[in-house]
Every structure is written in structure tokens, then in C-alpha cells.
Scaffold this active site. Sequence first.
Site, PDB file in Angstrom:
ATOM      1  N   LYS A  16       0.827  -1.203   0.000  1.00 29.70           N
ATOM      2  CA  LYS A  16       0.000   0.000   0.000  1.00 29.70           C
ATOM      3  C   LYS A  16       0.870   1.265   0.000  1.00 29.70           C
ATOM      4  O   LYS A  16       2.095   1.180   0.063  1.00 29.70           O
ATOM      5  CB  LYS A  16      -0.968  -0.046   1.194  1.00 29.70           C
ATOM      6  CG  LYS A  16      -1.949  -1.227   1.113  1.00 29.70           C
ATOM      7  CD  LYS A  16      -3.039  -1.033   0.069  1.00 29.70           C
ATOM      8  CE  LYS A  16      -3.730  -2.289  -0.431  1.00 29.70           C
ATOM      9  NZ  LYS A  16      -4.509  -3.058   0.490  1.00 29.70           N
TER      10      LYS A  16
HETATM   11  C1  LIG Z   1      -5.584  -4.129   0.857  1.00 32.09           C
HETATM   12  C2  LIG Z   1      -7.063  -3.948   0.868  1.00 32.09           C
HETATM   13  C3  LIG Z   1      -7.855  -4.267   1.971  1.00 32.09           C
HETATM   14  C4  LIG Z   1      -7.334  -5.024   3.149  1.00 32.09           C
HETATM   15  O1  LIG Z   1      -6.230  -4.453   3.748  1.00 32.09           O
HETATM   16  P1  LIG Z   1      -5.406  -5.313   4.821  1.00 32.09           P
HETATM   17  O2  LIG Z   1      -4.680  -4.236   5.590  1.00 32.09           O
HETATM   18  O3  LIG Z   1      -4.500  -6.184   4.050  1.00 32.09           O
HETATM   19  O4  LIG Z   1      -6.369  -6.059   5.648  1.00 32.09           O
HETATM   20  C5  LIG Z   1      -9.200  -3.958   1.959  1.00 32.09           C
HETATM   21  N1  LIG Z   1      -9.756  -3.366   0.886  1.00 32.09           N
HETATM   22  C6  LIG Z   1      -9.048  -3.054  -0.208  1.00 32.09           C
HETATM   23  C7  LIG Z   1      -9.735  -2.377  -1.340  1.00 32.09           C
HETATM   24  C8  LIG Z   1      -7.684  -3.364  -0.255  1.00 32.09           C
HETATM   25  O5  LIG Z   1      -6.982  -3.119  -1.369  1.00 32.09           O
END
Ligand SMILES: *Cc1c(COP(=O)(O)O)cnc(C)c1O
Length: 396
Positions: free
Chosen positions: A195
Amino acid sequence: MNTTNTAEQKPLREVPFFKPSFDRAEEEAAIRVLHSGWLTTGKETLAFEQEFAAMVHSPYALSVNSASNGLMLAMEAFGVGQGTKILTSPYTFVSTATSALHLGGEAVYADISSDSYSIDPEKIEDKLKKDTTIKAIVPIHIAGNLCDMKAINTLAEKYHVAVIEDAAHAFPAETAAGYGGTLGDAGVFSFYATKTITTGEGGMVCVRNAEAAERIKLMRSHGINRTIWDRYTDKHASWQYDVVAEGYKCNLPDILSAIGRVQLQKAESFYRKRKAIAERFTAAFKPLDFFTVPPDGEGNAWHLYILRLVPETLSVGRDDFARALQEQGLGISVHFIPHFELTFLRERYGLRAQDFPNAAAHYARSISLPFWPDMSDADVQYVIDTVISTAQRFCR
Ligand SMILES: *Cc1c(COP(=O)(O)O)cnc(C)c1O
């Protein structure tokens, strides 16, 4: 010899899909925490929360060990559970929906718009009218491009439901629970490994409402009415606590928060670099009939660069096109495999692609290109040249 089949040959260059940007500052922060003797949630995490809240202008920011759990806690705080539902789009990661299921709730789906990856406000109203058990709308800011929050909030107010933004892609976009009430009731950010800022795993739930903040704090830590840090710093009654609800275990440890604080300071510079790369991609791809470039609304955080193919111009579909890019050394991905393509959700809800024509069409055309802040100029140029020459090779 077939010279276009490069599968057996080494590509000219390897460009991975993503690389996190770290330097000595993150290393030193993690080591400082290791040496401090306090590894779990404590003062680093409190500082991370305060700094994050200030950055998104949200009165409350609650750290969690993942955005998935953050979504679950936010849903719980806004009344999702047995007999109630969330309304979301099928064009997202699985946990946007399973977070509600873990609470005993359900998900209902509305399609995305034809010109973006965002849930279509017109289709939201249809669902809200018919189903009064919907407690929250969960819009997803796919790739960092913001949904039409004005339209979504207006509908939420009309039908008395909460808005919980899946803001996993949206940091540092101007979103989530801040900004004078123009955005949602809650915004849930992710610090997963790929991210826009990362702690390896982690997340942040931002809310405007004090009661919701208290509920999330309680539920992220077993329903215990005191934090471990509070108990540690109160020398007189450190062992005493009560359990007042059926809580979860979702806290973010200090070692990760310390890394997050450093990443936070770099978020703006990461963002500027991603935006500049996106602009180079768009300038190269937009003039060509083969491609549709990503939507770029106001406040776009530019987490992903999702290029769409124009099927009428090409002799192959997305899968073959993507494979050709991989064979030439590009790390690509597809965001997202819609929920109607995932066995569990398809069967659970009887989802059918034909009920979500826009999501199905976007999915069939989309490729996420290599994209991260410290991509070199040569990497960017190689991606551009490879994508364009591949399209020319498959030109119809
Ligand atoms: C990455 C992601 C999540 C989940 O994030 P985590 O921190 O890995 O639990 C939820 N929604 C979207 C759209 C994502 O890309």
C-alpha cells in the site's frame, strides 16, 4: 524460429509490480523499539495515531493490525451484525465483504459506474429503498481515485445509514472522516506491504464520532475496558480490568507503529513521485486507441495504475496481453477479481456477472502496471515501451 515468443528467453529488463521504499530511518525506528523493551501497543502507537489523525484532519484515528479488521470494527461500531447488511460493490478485495460476515451480517452489492471503478450512486439508491436492513454503505476508492462522496453521503443521510469508506487505497487522498463532514462516518486505511505507506501489515480507522471511537478501542482489544499501556503506566492497579463486550484482538504493535511514523513523514513525497509516474504513463497511453487511461478525479491518491485495454482494437484478450507483458519482465497484477468470480462469495450470494455488467467489463480489460514511488526513469520507460509494442504486436 518464432521471435515473438520470448517465454524461454530472459527479458531485457525485470520490473517488479511493487517495491516498498525504505531507508535507514525505518530501520532505526524499528531498532529503537526493540531496544526499548516495549514491543506491543504503547506510546509509539499513540503517537502514530495522533500524527495520522492530524494528517487526514480526523478527530479520531485508531490503529489496527489490518484494514480488514479495521473494516470489521468500524462496521461493528456502526451497527452491522446479525440481521443487518452492508451495501458495497463487487469490485474490491474480498475482506470488504467478509468483514461484515464475521459479525454475523450480510453484504449486498451494487454495480460500479461505467467510467470509473467506483460504486454507482444511482444503483445505491435502488438498494436502499428496497432494503431497510442495510446499516452502512461501504464505498471503495479504487486505486486511490475517490468515489462520489457527496452523492453517497446525501443518500446515506436520506436513508439513515452510515458511510464506511474502504480507504485502503486512498492515503494520502483527502478522505475519510475529516474535512468538515463532507466525507464518510469512518475511513479505513491499510498499511499492507504494497500500500501507499506500509508497516508490513497494519491499518487505521478514522472516525468523527467519539462514541464510535470508544467502541472501536474497546472491541479491538478483547472488550477490555483499559488499554495495556494504561495499565502499565498506572503503577497502582496494573492488574485490574474488566471485560464488558465480546471483543477481538486487532491492536497494532509499537514496532510496526514506529515504522509507520517514519513512512507517514514520507507519504507526501511518495505521493508526488507516484503522481509524476502516473502522468508519464497517461501521456504515453492516452493518445493510443488501444487503451483507456485510469480515471483521475480530484484528490486521487494514485495507489495503483490500472490500464484498461480497448478489446475492439486488439486480437487478444486481457489474459494473453498480461501474459505477454509478464514474459517481457513486467510484474503486473489485476485489481480486482470481482466478488462474483470468487467461489465462496458467488455461492453465498448467488452472484452473477450479468448482474454487474460494468464490473465485469472493467475486470475483463484491466491490468495494473508496475507502479511504486522509487521506480527509475528507465523502469518507467521500459513499462511504456513494452506495453505499447505489445499492443502494436496484437493490433487488430
Ligand atoms: C488491501 C485492501 C484491503 C485489506 O487491507 P489489509 O490491511 O491487508 O487487511 C481492503 N480493501 C481493499 C480495497 C484493499 O486493497
